[in-house]
Design a protein around this motif. Structure first.
Motif, PDB file in Angstrom:
ATOM      1  N   ALA A   1       0.812  -1.222   0.000  1.00  0.00           N
ATOM      2  CA  ALA A   1       0.000   0.000   0.000  1.00  0.00           C
ATOM      3  C   ALA A   1       0.838   1.262   0.000  1.00  0.00           C
ATOM      4  O   ALA A   1       0.521   2.233  -0.706  1.00  0.00           O
ATOM      5  CB  ALA A   1      -0.941  -0.004   1.203  1.00  0.00           C
ATOM      6  N   GLU A   2       1.913   1.271   0.768  1.00  0.00           N
ATOM      7  CA  GLU A   2       2.675   2.506   0.903  1.00  0.00           C
ATOM      8  C   GLU A   2       3.765   2.656  -0.140  1.00  0.00           C
ATOM      9  O   GLU A   2       4.027   3.742  -0.646  1.00  0.00           O
ATOM     10  CB  GLU A   2       3.306   2.587   2.300  1.00  0.00           C
ATOM     11  N   SER A   3       4.396   1.541  -0.529  1.00  0.00           N
ATOM     12  CA  SER A   3       5.609   1.639  -1.343  1.00  0.00           C
ATOM     13  C   SER A   3       5.409   1.366  -2.827  1.00  0.00           C
ATOM     14  O   SER A   3       6.257   1.727  -3.644  1.00  0.00           O
ATOM     15  CB  SER A   3       6.673   0.668  -0.801  1.00  0.00           C
TER      16      SER A   3
ATOM     17  N   PRO B   1      -1.392  -6.632 -10.144  1.00  0.00           N
ATOM     18  CA  PRO B   1      -1.289  -5.995  -8.825  1.00  0.00           C
ATOM     19  C   PRO B   1      -1.716  -4.535  -8.825  1.00  0.00           C
ATOM     20  O   PRO B   1      -2.173  -4.017  -7.807  1.00  0.00           O
ATOM     21  CB  PRO B   1       0.199  -6.144  -8.477  1.00  0.00           C
ATOM     22  N   ALA B   2      -1.584  -3.840  -9.955  1.00  0.00           N
ATOM     23  CA  ALA B   2      -1.971  -2.428 -10.021  1.00  0.00           C
ATOM     24  C   ALA B   2      -3.467  -2.268  -9.794  1.00  0.00           C
ATOM     25  O   ALA B   2      -3.910  -1.447  -8.974  1.00  0.00           O
ATOM     26  CB  ALA B   2      -1.556  -1.831 -11.363  1.00  0.00           C
TER      27      ALA B   2
ATOM     28  N   ASN C   1      -6.113  -0.123 -16.669  1.00  0.00           N
ATOM     29  CA  ASN C   1      -6.743  -0.132 -15.346  1.00  0.00           C
ATOM     30  C   ASN C   1      -8.195  -0.608 -15.378  1.00  0.00           C
ATOM     31  O   ASN C   1      -9.050  -0.103 -14.649  1.00  0.00           O
ATOM     32  CB  ASN C   1      -6.675   1.268 -14.708  1.00  0.00           C
ATOM     33  N   LYS C   2      -8.469  -1.594 -16.225  1.00  0.00           N
ATOM     34  CA  LYS C   2      -9.828  -2.116 -16.345  1.00  0.00           C
ATOM     35  C   LYS C   2      -9.903  -3.601 -16.029  1.00  0.00           C
ATOM     36  O   LYS C   2     -10.825  -4.297 -16.461  1.00  0.00           O
ATOM     37  CB  LYS C   2     -10.374  -1.855 -17.753  1.00  0.00           C
TER      38      LYS C   2
ATOM     39  N   ASP D   1       3.092   3.783  -6.983  1.00  0.00           N
ATOM     40  CA  ASP D   1       3.583   4.402  -8.219  1.00  0.00           C
ATOM     41  C   ASP D   1       4.299   3.412  -9.132  1.00  0.00           C
ATOM     42  O   ASP D   1       4.429   3.657 -10.332  1.00  0.00           O
ATOM     43  CB  ASP D   1       4.546   5.554  -7.869  1.00  0.00           C
ATOM     44  N   SER D   2       4.768   2.297  -8.564  1.00  0.00           N
ATOM     45  CA  SER D   2       5.552   1.355  -9.374  1.00  0.00           C
ATOM     46  C   SER D   2       4.690   0.347 -10.120  1.00  0.00           C
ATOM     47  O   SER D   2       5.073  -0.144 -11.180  1.00  0.00           O
ATOM     48  CB  SER D   2       6.556   0.603  -8.479  1.00  0.00           C
TER      49      SER D   2
END
Length: 366
Positions: free
Chosen positions: A40-42, A66-67, A53-54, A45-46
């Motif tokens: 969640a934190e790291s 995972p995104a 994103n669908k 952005d990666s």
């Protein structure tokens, strides 16, 4: 201070696998819990999605992207601050140690002393206390109650059912009106599950309900529809615009933009308003009786307000907490202006009366 999970018996909000606990603010399975805790934190952005994103995240495909999985974790209400691991506690200490960093102000204020701009900062700078164990427990229970009874799940189900129909049969006026009424009723029933609300006298509950229903519905029901993605569905928007008018729907969309980006803070604000004894802009037609135990209600109201303040200081700096509360006041003024306009619509008044009547029946039966 580790968060104690709340037992439940539902499906994981992320992948629909069997779930027994509420973790970090959302009902989730152990796999999604550990995935969120690790990434969640790291990794925000990666992680990159190859399908715009669908991706559909379920128990079989949750490891494929995972995104999208992490994005869905945040969408269903998971909060980084509720992890409260050793690494995050170090980050919190680091935030408190940087309270004296100069806040970026508009150019014409750059040379002005910050203490003259935000006197509240100086008053509370020496207060290093955070939420107590009991307050953390109350906050966790509040988030769980919202997730279970606020109507978000019902809105997601309604959206899924409508998408199964042909385009010409989706979001018909009758079914949409019934859904909006039901969603508002569920939002009010959420407060009936609150132990503090049930601790006050029945007559005071009824008075609070009538005094605050328009404000809690304007914020709560709108926020639930936003979380479910319905307000950005063109067909749903078109039908609700038929009920309430295009101008009102545009104001509701602008209202969403003024909500704080911290979902936990919005949920806390919602319960604070539910216990407010303030008379709002639109005065009711019915005879308004006085509360029999206003002192008790004010104590409950102030206890939630204290949790909201401590939570914001815990997550942000004092300066940011003050500015976010100032922004909240602007948002509440916008809510009042929206209510003044929508209160002129007969359909809206009918829905509100139905909500009050059904909520009172629900309260008596329980």
């Amino acid at each position: 201070m580790e968060q104690q999970p709340t037992t439940t018996s539902q499906a994981c909000k992320i992948c629909s696998a069997p779930a027994n606990f509420t973790n970090f603010g959302a009902i989730s399975c152990s796999s999604c819990k550990m995935f969120f805790k690790r990434n969640a934190e790291s990794k925000q952005d990666s992680f990159q999605c190859d399908l715009k994103n669908k991706c559909d995240i379920n128990i079989h495909s949750r490891r494929a992207c995972p995104a999208c999985r992490l994005k869905k974790c945040f969408a269903v209400g998971m909060q980084i601050e509720l992890i409260r691991g050793s690494r995050l506690r170090k980050n919190v200490k680091r935030r408190h140690n940087t309270d004296n960093i100069e806040l970026k102000l508009p150019n014409w204020k750059q040379n002005t002393n910050l203490s003259s701009q935000l006197p509240t900062v100086n008053l509370l700078r020496s207060d290093q206390s955070t939420l107590t164990t009991n307050q953390w427990t109350l906050l966790s229970n509040l988030l769980h109650c919202y997730d279970e009874y606020s109507g978000v799940e019902n809105a997601l189900q309604f959206r899924h059912e409508q998408r199964c129909f042909p385009l010409r049969l989706r979001y018909k006026l009758t079914s949409t009106t019934e859904f909006v009424t039901l969603n508002m009723t569920r939002m009010q029933q959420m407060f009936e599950k609150n132990d503090d609300f049930r601790s006050i006298r029945c007559c005071d509950r009824s008075i609070l309900l009538r005094n605050t229903v328009k404000n809690t519905e304007c914020i709560g029901a709108t926020f639930a529809l936003y979380q479910a993605g319905l307000l950005h569905d063109p067909l749903f928007y078109q039908t609700t615009a038929t009920i309430f008018g295009v101008d009102i729907m545009l104001k509701i969309l602008h209202l969403i933009e003024s909500f704080d980006s911290d979902a936990t803070f919005v949920k806390l604000v919602l319960v604070i308003i539910a216990f407010s004894t303030t008379k709002y802009t639109v005065y009711p037609d019915w005879a308004c009786n006085e509360l029999t135990d206003s002192k008790r209600i004010l104590q409950i109201h102030d206890s939630y307000l204290e949790i909201a303040w401590k939570y914001m200081v815990y997550k942000y700096t004092y300066q940011q907490a003050v500015l976010r509360f100032c922004h909240l006041l602007k948002c509440l003024l916008r809510v009042n202006r929206t209510i003044v306009e929508v209160d002129q619509i007969r359909e809206y008044k009918n829905i509100i009366e139905t909500v009050v009547e059904q909520t009172n029946k629900f309260s008596i039966n329980n």
